[in-house]
Write an enzyme that holds these catalytic residues in place. Structure first.
Site, mmCIF file in Angstrom:
data_model
loop_
_atom_site.group_PDB
_atom_site.id
_atom_site.type_symbol
_atom_site.label_atom_id
_atom_site.label_comp_id
_atom_site.label_asym_id
_atom_site.label_seq_id
_atom_site.Cartn_x
_atom_site.Cartn_y
_atom_site.Cartn_z
ATOM 1 N N HIS A 14 0.813 -1.220 0.000
ATOM 2 C CA HIS A 14 0.000 0.000 0.000
ATOM 3 C C HIS A 14 0.845 1.267 0.000
ATOM 4 O O HIS A 14 0.342 2.356 0.274
ATOM 5 C CB HIS A 14 -0.952 -0.013 1.200
ATOM 6 C CG HIS A 14 -1.922 -1.150 1.152
ATOM 7 N ND1 HIS A 14 -2.521 -1.686 2.281
ATOM 8 C CD2 HIS A 14 -2.402 -1.881 0.109
ATOM 9 C CE1 HIS A 14 -3.320 -2.681 1.935
ATOM 10 N NE2 HIS A 14 -3.256 -2.820 0.625
ATOM 11 N N CYS A 66 11.283 15.491 -10.297
ATOM 12 C CA CYS A 66 12.360 14.513 -10.415
ATOM 13 C C CYS A 66 13.644 15.216 -10.828
ATOM 14 O O CYS A 66 13.659 15.986 -11.796
ATOM 15 C CB CYS A 66 11.984 13.446 -11.437
ATOM 16 S SG CYS A 66 13.274 12.224 -11.730
ATOM 17 N N SER A 109 -6.002 -7.736 9.786
ATOM 18 C CA SER A 109 -7.381 -8.233 9.848
ATOM 19 C C SER A 109 -7.625 -9.282 8.773
ATOM 20 O O SER A 109 -8.606 -10.022 8.839
ATOM 21 C CB SER A 109 -8.362 -7.075 9.670
ATOM 22 O OG SER A 109 -8.251 -6.538 8.350
ATOM 23 N N LEU A 135 -5.338 -9.936 17.889
ATOM 24 C CA LEU A 135 -6.265 -9.897 19.026
ATOM 25 C C LEU A 135 -7.704 -10.122 18.586
ATOM 26 O O LEU A 135 -8.541 -10.562 19.369
ATOM 27 C CB LEU A 135 -6.147 -8.551 19.751
ATOM 28 C CG LEU A 135 -4.842 -8.304 20.512
ATOM 29 C CD1 LEU A 135 -4.849 -6.903 21.118
ATOM 30 C CD2 LEU A 135 -4.638 -9.350 21.606
#
Length: 307
Positions: A117, A154, A196, A221
């Site tokens: 991501h 750039c 998840s 968890l």
């Protein structure tokens, strides 16, 4: 505690016997560094409090016990344990959904990681003939989520640079996508930490290992949609990784911030102009890394200084 120890003992055996172990990390990995996750509920035991989406849904504006900007966050014991496992040749590849840059900061080898991501400190040149990348010590995303333009250009081709963050609805970068799936298919063990496992296509990568007879261990968890595909350890990630490294008889290295730089010297083309010295920060693969605002060169014999 006894059941937890048995599960970690089992994980240690899997790690020792693995030929191609990979790790898959999500936002939960960085919560002990003070970086909040997205999905933790209001009753979470995490010091960072409820996840970002939960806080938004509940209109929770309370101040959590621990909250650190990603630029100031320090890699956790779990981040450093992954570095050690990679250094020892046990962990072959790391797939991460995180954009906080902590894997890079921890010293994890760039050629062994796919940041699916993006990275909040990385910006890229989209010119197909150039494709240079630049790491920064600041957030590159400037709020223009649709076009990703930044205010910099750039230094090689002059085109506008773009942040590397992948927003919802956007395609994952092809190289990272290929690397993730290819390593998933090769893996005989995938260790999922703090994810998840709901966001696709990323969450499909660990499944590739299971399809090919590999083992999957999930440390989280909360329940995940893939719990039945492997072993889930319901515990804090740092607790599990510290005990795992103890069973493997490996010491987790302490985090130390390391910066790399290159110094080049060349003669100027025009006569009488002397030599040009260039000092620049780089990452572990030699890509430009913004480190310095100003460099001062001092000649010891004459005492002259140049900035």
């Amino acid at each position: 505690p006894e059941e937890l120890d048995k599960k970690i003992e089992y994980l240690a055996k899997l790690v020792k016997n693995s030929k191609h172990m990979i790790a898959f990390t999500g936002a939960g990995l960085s919560t002990s560094a003070g970086v909040p996750d997205y999905r933790s509920g209001t009753n979470t035991v995490l010091p960072t409090g409820p996840g970002g989406w939960e806080r938004q849904a509940q209109k929770d504006y309370s101040k959590p016990k621990l909250r650190v900007d990603t630029l100031n966050a320090i890699p956790t014991k779990s981040h450093m344990a992954l570095v050690k496992l990679a250094e020892e040749g046990i962990l072959k590849f790391l797939i991460s959904q995180n954009t906080d840059g902590l894997h890079k900061r921890s010293g994890f080898p760039s050629h062994k990681i796919a940041e699916l991501h993006g990275n909040s400190n990385l910006e890229k040149c989209w010119n197909q003939k150039c494709k240079r990348e630049f790491f920064r010590d600041f957030h590159t995303c400037e709020g223009f989520f649709k076009d990703h333009h930044t205010s910099r250009k750039c230094e090689s081709c002059g085109d506008v640079l773009h942040d590397s963050i992948i927003n919802f609805g956007e395609n994952l970068p092809q190289k990272e996508l290929n690397d993730g799936f290819n390593n998933g298919k090769k893996a005989d063990l995938v260790l999922c930490l703090g994810s998840s496992l709901k966001v696709t296509p990323a969450a499909q990568m660990p499944l590739e290992a299971v399809k090919n007879g590999g083992k999957m261990v999930i440390v989280n968890l909360q329940r995940t949609p893939l719990d039945e595909k492997g072993l889930r350890i319901n515990a804090l990630i740092d607790d599990v990784m510290v005990k795992l490294m103890e069973k493997l008889k490996m010491e987790i290295p302490r985090f130390s911030l390391r910066k790399r730089l290159t110094i080049t010297k060349q003669k100027e083309e025009k006569k009488g102009e002397g030599e040009k010295v260039e000092v620049r920060g780089v990452d572990d693969e030699g890509r430009p890394f913004t480190l310095f605002r100003e460099v001062t060169l001092e000649f010891l014999e004459s005492g002259e200084k140049y900035s």
